[in-house]
Scaffold this motif. Structure first.
Motif, PDB file in Angstrom:
ATOM      1  N   VAL A 226       0.835  -1.204   0.000  1.00 24.24           N
ATOM      2  CA  VAL A 226       0.000   0.000   0.000  1.00 24.24           C
ATOM      3  C   VAL A 226       0.872   1.256   0.000  1.00 24.24           C
ATOM      4  O   VAL A 226       1.879   1.328   0.713  1.00 24.24           O
ATOM      5  N   LEU A 227       0.449   2.249  -0.784  1.00 19.60           N
ATOM      6  CA  LEU A 227       1.070   3.574  -0.796  1.00 19.60           C
ATOM      7  C   LEU A 227       0.026   4.593  -0.352  1.00 19.60           C
ATOM      8  O   LEU A 227      -1.043   4.694  -0.963  1.00 19.60           O
ATOM      9  N   ASP A 228       0.321   5.327   0.705  1.00 21.49           N
ATOM     10  CA  ASP A 228      -0.593   6.351   1.236  1.00 21.49           C
ATOM     11  C   ASP A 228       0.048   7.727   1.064  1.00 21.49           C
ATOM     12  O   ASP A 228       1.020   8.053   1.750  1.00 21.49           O
ATOM     13  N   CYS A 229      -0.498   8.510   0.139  1.00 27.35           N
ATOM     14  CA  CYS A 229       0.065   9.834  -0.164  1.00 27.35           C
ATOM     15  C   CYS A 229      -0.661  10.931   0.617  1.00 27.35           C
ATOM     16  O   CYS A 229      -1.872  10.876   0.783  1.00 27.35           O
ATOM     17  N   VAL A 297      -2.570  -1.062  -3.634  1.00 27.56           N
ATOM     18  CA  VAL A 297      -3.516   0.003  -3.266  1.00 27.56           C
ATOM     19  C   VAL A 297      -2.742   1.320  -3.182  1.00 27.56           C
ATOM     20  O   VAL A 297      -1.710   1.392  -2.504  1.00 27.56           O
ATOM     21  N   VAL A 298      -3.242   2.338  -3.876  1.00 29.38           N
ATOM     22  CA  VAL A 298      -2.675   3.690  -3.793  1.00 29.38           C
ATOM     23  C   VAL A 298      -3.758   4.614  -3.248  1.00 29.38           C
ATOM     24  O   VAL A 298      -4.884   4.647  -3.768  1.00 29.38           O
ATOM     25  N   ILE A 299      -3.429   5.360  -2.205  1.00 33.39           N
ATOM     26  CA  ILE A 299      -4.379   6.261  -1.541  1.00 33.39           C
ATOM     27  C   ILE A 299      -3.913   7.699  -1.728  1.00 33.39           C
ATOM     28  O   ILE A 299      -2.757   8.023  -1.431  1.00 33.39           O
ATOM     29  N   LEU A 300      -4.813   8.551  -2.202  1.00 31.63           N
ATOM     30  CA  LEU A 300      -4.519   9.967  -2.424  1.00 31.63           C
ATOM     31  C   LEU A 300      -5.485  10.800  -1.582  1.00 31.63           C
ATOM     32  O   LEU A 300      -6.671  10.896  -1.893  1.00 31.63           O
ATOM     33  N   ASP A 301      -4.971  11.385  -0.516  1.00 32.67           N
ATOM     34  CA  ASP A 301      -5.806  12.204   0.385  1.00 32.67           C
ATOM     35  C   ASP A 301      -5.154  13.578   0.556  1.00 32.67           C
ATOM     36  O   ASP A 301      -4.677  13.925   1.639  1.00 32.67           O
ATOM     37  N   PRO A 302      -5.143  14.379  -0.527  1.00 38.12           N
ATOM     38  CA  PRO A 302      -4.410  15.652  -0.466  1.00 38.12           C
ATOM     39  C   PRO A 302      -5.155  16.716   0.321  1.00 38.12           C
ATOM     40  O   PRO A 302      -6.379  16.614   0.522  1.00 38.12           O
ATOM     41  N   PRO A 303      -4.435  17.758   0.755  1.00 43.95           N
ATOM     42  CA  PRO A 303      -5.122  18.923   1.326  1.00 43.95           C
ATOM     43  C   PRO A 303      -5.915  19.615   0.220  1.00 43.95           C
ATOM     44  O   PRO A 303      -5.757  19.292  -0.961  1.00 43.95           O
ATOM     45  N   ALA A 304      -6.757  20.559   0.602  1.00 45.26           N
ATOM     46  CA  ALA A 304      -7.549  21.286  -0.397  1.00 45.26           C
ATOM     47  C   ALA A 304      -6.613  22.065  -1.314  1.00 45.26           C
ATOM     48  O   ALA A 304      -5.832  22.907  -0.851  1.00 45.26           O
ATOM     49  N   PHE A 305      -6.655  21.768  -2.618  1.00 47.16           N
ATOM     50  CA  PHE A 305      -5.816  22.494  -3.566  1.00 47.16           C
ATOM     51  C   PHE A 305      -6.398  23.861  -3.914  1.00 47.16           C
ATOM     52  O   PHE A 305      -5.727  24.671  -4.540  1.00 47.16           O
ATOM     53  N   THR A 306      -7.654  24.098  -3.548  1.00 49.17           N
ATOM     54  CA  THR A 306      -8.250  25.411  -3.775  1.00 49.17           C
ATOM     55  C   THR A 306      -9.199  25.755  -2.639  1.00 49.17           C
ATOM     56  O   THR A 306      -9.982  24.916  -2.192  1.00 49.17           O
ATOM     57  N   VAL A 337      -7.636   4.835  -4.250  1.00 50.19           N
ATOM     58  CA  VAL A 337      -8.512   5.571  -3.335  1.00 50.19           C
ATOM     59  C   VAL A 337      -8.164   7.046  -3.506  1.00 50.19           C
ATOM     60  O   VAL A 337      -7.006   7.426  -3.329  1.00 50.19           O
ATOM     61  N   THR A 338      -9.143   7.863  -3.877  1.00 47.21           N
ATOM     62  CA  THR A 338      -8.827   9.264  -4.176  1.00 47.21           C
ATOM     63  C   THR A 338      -9.925  10.172  -3.663  1.00 47.21           C
ATOM     64  O   THR A 338     -11.111   9.821  -3.706  1.00 47.21           O
ATOM     65  N   LYS A 390     -15.324  14.628  -1.177  1.00 49.19           N
ATOM     66  CA  LYS A 390     -15.675  13.603  -2.173  1.00 49.19           C
ATOM     67  C   LYS A 390     -14.637  12.494  -2.083  1.00 49.19           C
ATOM     68  O   LYS A 390     -13.435  12.782  -2.083  1.00 49.19           O
ATOM     69  N   PHE A 391     -15.088  11.235  -2.015  1.00 47.39           N
ATOM     70  CA  PHE A 391     -14.191  10.114  -1.746  1.00 47.39           C
ATOM     71  C   PHE A 391     -14.573   8.947  -2.662  1.00 47.39           C
ATOM     72  O   PHE A 391     -15.700   8.454  -2.620  1.00 47.39           O
ATOM     73  N   TYR A 392     -13.638   8.511  -3.504  1.00 47.83           N
ATOM     74  CA  TYR A 392     -13.870   7.412  -4.435  1.00 47.83           C
ATOM     75  C   TYR A 392     -12.916   6.257  -4.147  1.00 47.83           C
ATOM     76  O   TYR A 392     -11.751   6.472  -3.797  1.00 47.83           O
ATOM     77  N   ILE A 393     -13.415   5.044  -4.359  1.00 46.54           N
ATOM     78  CA  ILE A 393     -12.565   3.862  -4.482  1.00 46.54           C
ATOM     79  C   ILE A 393     -12.807   3.283  -5.869  1.00 46.54           C
ATOM     80  O   ILE A 393     -13.954   3.038  -6.259  1.00 46.54           O
ATOM     81  N   PHE A 394     -11.718   3.102  -6.628  1.00 43.97           N
ATOM     82  CA  PHE A 394     -11.793   2.525  -7.960  1.00 43.97           C
ATOM     83  C   PHE A 394     -10.917   1.277  -8.056  1.00 43.97           C
ATOM     84  O   PHE A 394      -9.828   1.227  -7.457  1.00 43.97           O
ATOM     85  N   GLN A 395     -11.352   0.311  -8.862  1.00 44.47           N
ATOM     86  CA  GLN A 395     -10.426  -0.719  -9.323  1.00 44.47           C
ATOM     87  C   GLN A 395      -9.800  -0.191 -10.612  1.00 44.47           C
ATOM     88  O   GLN A 395     -10.498   0.346 -11.481  1.00 44.47           O
ATOM     89  N   VAL A 396      -8.485  -0.322 -10.706  1.00 39.49           N
ATOM     90  CA  VAL A 396      -7.746   0.202 -11.859  1.00 39.49           C
ATOM     91  C   VAL A 396      -7.322  -0.959 -12.742  1.00 39.49           C
ATOM     92  O   VAL A 396      -6.614  -1.878 -12.290  1.00 39.49           O
ATOM     93  N   CYS A 397      -7.742  -0.922 -14.005  1.00 42.79           N
ATOM     94  CA  CYS A 397      -7.452  -2.014 -14.933  1.00 42.79           C
ATOM     95  C   CYS A 397      -6.718  -1.485 -16.153  1.00 42.79           C
ATOM     96  O   CYS A 397      -6.914  -0.332 -16.569  1.00 42.79           O
ATOM     97  N   GLU A 398      -5.869  -2.343 -16.726  1.00 41.16           N
ATOM     98  CA  GLU A 398      -5.222  -1.992 -17.976  1.00 41.16           C
ATOM     99  C   GLU A 398      -6.285  -1.942 -19.080  1.00 41.16           C
ATOM    100  O   GLU A 398      -7.359  -2.514 -18.960  1.00 41.16           O
TER     101      GLU A 398
END
Length: 400
Positions: A226-229, A297-306, A337-338, A390-398
Motif C-alpha cells: 500500500v502507498l498512502d500519499c 492500493v494507492v491512496i490519495l488524500d491531499p489537502p484542499a488544492f483550492t 482511493v482518491t 468527495k471520496f472514491y474507491i476505484f479498481q484500476v485495470c489496464e
C-alpha cells in the motif's frame, strides 16, 4: 424582540429563501436601528415578510448569519442548550462518539462554530463574531448535556487561529478555555490508536471527517502493498496496517507530520510494516514510476488544492496530475482511493478530472464506492458550504 431590522433588496436573498443561513452584504437594502457588530437582528424581505433572526457583522461579506427562522425566538441559554442537545442526540444515533465532531456550524444551526471531541477533551474553533459572543454559553451547555450521559469534559482548548477571523474583525487566537491540561490526547478510531495534538496539529488536531472512509479502505488492504500519499499523521496508512497489509509506505511533505505518524505506528505496534517518508508527493510519484514500483492500493488524500473559485484551474491541474501518477503505480486490478476536501472542487468537476487522468494514464476505472464526509459532519441541504468531501474507491485495470 430584536429591534434592529435588516431589510433585503427586492429580488435578493434567493439562497436564503431556498434554505441557506447567510445574508450577503450586497443583498441588503437597509439596516434600521442601533446595533453593534455581533448583535442579534431581525431579517425581513423587501415586502416586510419575516425571514429570520441572526447575528450581524457589517465588516464581513456574510453580513448576517441566521440562528432561527421562527418568529418570536429568543436567543437565550435555553435556546442554545436545545441546539446543543439536538446536535448531541444526532451524534449518538449516527456515529461513534468516542471521538467525533459535536458541532458542525451551519449544519447544526450554530453558524461559524466547530467543536470536536477527542476522548474527554474538546477543541473549539470560532469563525464569526456573533457566535464568538455566544461561545461561552454554548460550551457551558455542551458540558452539561454531555454530563447527563456520564461524560465529564476534562479540558477545552481553542483553535480559533484561522485567517478568516481577520475578515470578521477578530484576532486569531489559540489557547486554553479551561484550566491547562495535556493537549496531546490518545484516541481510538476503527481499532486504530492515535495521539492527537490539539495545540499544534493541523486544524483542530485530527481529521475526523474521514472516519468511516478509513474503515472502508481496511477491507482492501489485507496482504497488500500500500502507498498512502499526503498521509498527514498516518491515518489511512495505519488503517491499512491494522487490516493486515504486508507493507505500507506513507508519504507527507511535513516532517512534523511524519514524526507524529511514526509515533502512531509504534503506538499500534505496526512500525515493522508501516513506514513513513518525508517527501513532496508531486516529486515522488514520478520517481517511483521511473523505478518501476507498483502497489496493490494507492491512496490519495491531499489537502484542499483550492479554497476559492479563483484558483480552481490550478487545482484541477493538481488533482489530474496526482491521479494520473497514482493510477500508473497501481498494479493491474489493484485499487485507487482518491478524494478532494475542497468545497469549490464540485463533485461533477472532480469526477471529470479523474476521468481525464484515467484517459491520460491509459487505464480503465471500475467504481467500487463513492462516499462523502462522516455523518458527524452532516450535509445540510440548501447549505452548499456544508458539503465538501468527495471520496472514491476505484479498481484500476489496464486497457482491455
Amino acid at each position: 424582540m430584536y429591534d434592529t431590522l435588516v431589510t433585503l433588496k427586492k429580488g435578493a436573498g434567493r439562497t436564503l429563501k431556498a434554505g441557506s443561513m447567510w445574508v450577503y452584504n450586497n443583498e441588503i437594502e437597509s439596516i434600521a436601528g442601533d446595533f453593534e457588530n455581533g448583535d442579534i437582528v431581525t431579517v425581513h424581505d423587501s415586502d416586510g415578510f419575516f425571514l429570520g433572526i441572526g447575528f450581524i457583522n457589517t465588516r464581513s461579506k456574510l453580513t448576517v448569519r441566521l440562528l432561527s427562522r421562527k418568529k418570536g425566538t429568543v436567543i437565550d441559554d435555553a435556546f442554545l442548550e436545545k441546539r446543543v442537545q439536538n446536535a448531541w442526540d444526532y451524534r449518538k444515533q449516527t456515529v461513534d462518539t468516542g471521538c467525533c465532531r459535536l458541532i458542525f456550524g451551519e449544519a447544526d444551526w450554530l453558524p461559524g462554530l466547530v467543536v470536536d471531541k477527542f476522548s474527554d477533551c474538546l477543541v473549539v474553533e470560532s469563525l464569526a463574531l456573533g457566535i464568538d459572543r455566544l461561545k461561552p454559553a454554548i460550551l457551558d451547555a455542551l458540558c452539561r448535556v454531555l454530563k447527563k450521559d456520564g461524560i465529564v469534559i476534562r479540558g477545552i482548548f481553542e483553535r480559533s487561529d484561522a485567517k478568516v477571523r481577520l475578515q470578521e474583525g477578530m484576532e486569531r487566537y489559540k489557547g486554553f478555555i479551561s484550566e491547562p491540561f495535556d493537549t496531546k490526547v490518545e484516541i481510538e478510531e476503527n481499532g486504530v490508536k492515535y495521539i492527537v495534538d490539539m495545540e499544534d496539529g493541523q486544524k483542530t488536531g485530527f481529521f475526523l471527517d474521514q472516519k468511516y472512509n478509513r474503515a472502508a479502505v481496511q477491507r482492501l488492504c489485507k496482504g497488500k502493498k500500500v502507498l498512502d500519499c499526503f498521509t498527514h499523521t498516518g491515518s489511512f496508512a495505519l488503517n491499512a496496517g491494522i487490516a493486515g497489509a504486508d507493507s505500507v509506505l506513507g508519504v507527507d511533505a511535513s516532517q512534523t507530520g511524519v514524526l507524529q505518524a511514526e509515533e502512531n505506528a509504534r503506538l499500534n505496534h505496526l512500525e515493522d510494516r508501516v513506514k513513513f517518508q518525508c517527501a513532496d508527493v508531486f516529486e515522488l510519484l514520478p520517481q517511483l514510476e521511473e523505478k518501476g514500483e507498483k502497489f496493490d492500493v494507492v491512496i490519495l488524500d491531499p489537502p484542499a488544492f483550492t479554497k476559492s473559485r479563483n484558483s480552481i484551474k490550478n487545482a484541477v491541474k493538481g488533482y489530474r496530475e496526482i491521479n494520473l501518477r497514482g493510477m500508473k503505480l497501481v498494479e493491474d486490478g489493484g485499487f485507487l482511493v482518491t478524494c478532494s476536501c475542497s468545497h469549490f472542487m464540485e463533485p461533477e468537476l472532480f469526477a471529470k478530472t479523474i476521468r481525464e487522468a484515467a484517459h491520460g494514464a491509459h487505464k480503465r476505472l471500475r467504481q467500487v464506492e463513492f462516499r462523502t464526509q462522516c455523518c458527524d459532519h452532516p450535509i445540510l441541504w440548501a447549505a452548499d458550504e456544508s458539503y465538501y468531501l468527495k471520496f472514491y474507491i476505484f479498481q484500476v485495470c489496464e486497457e482491455q
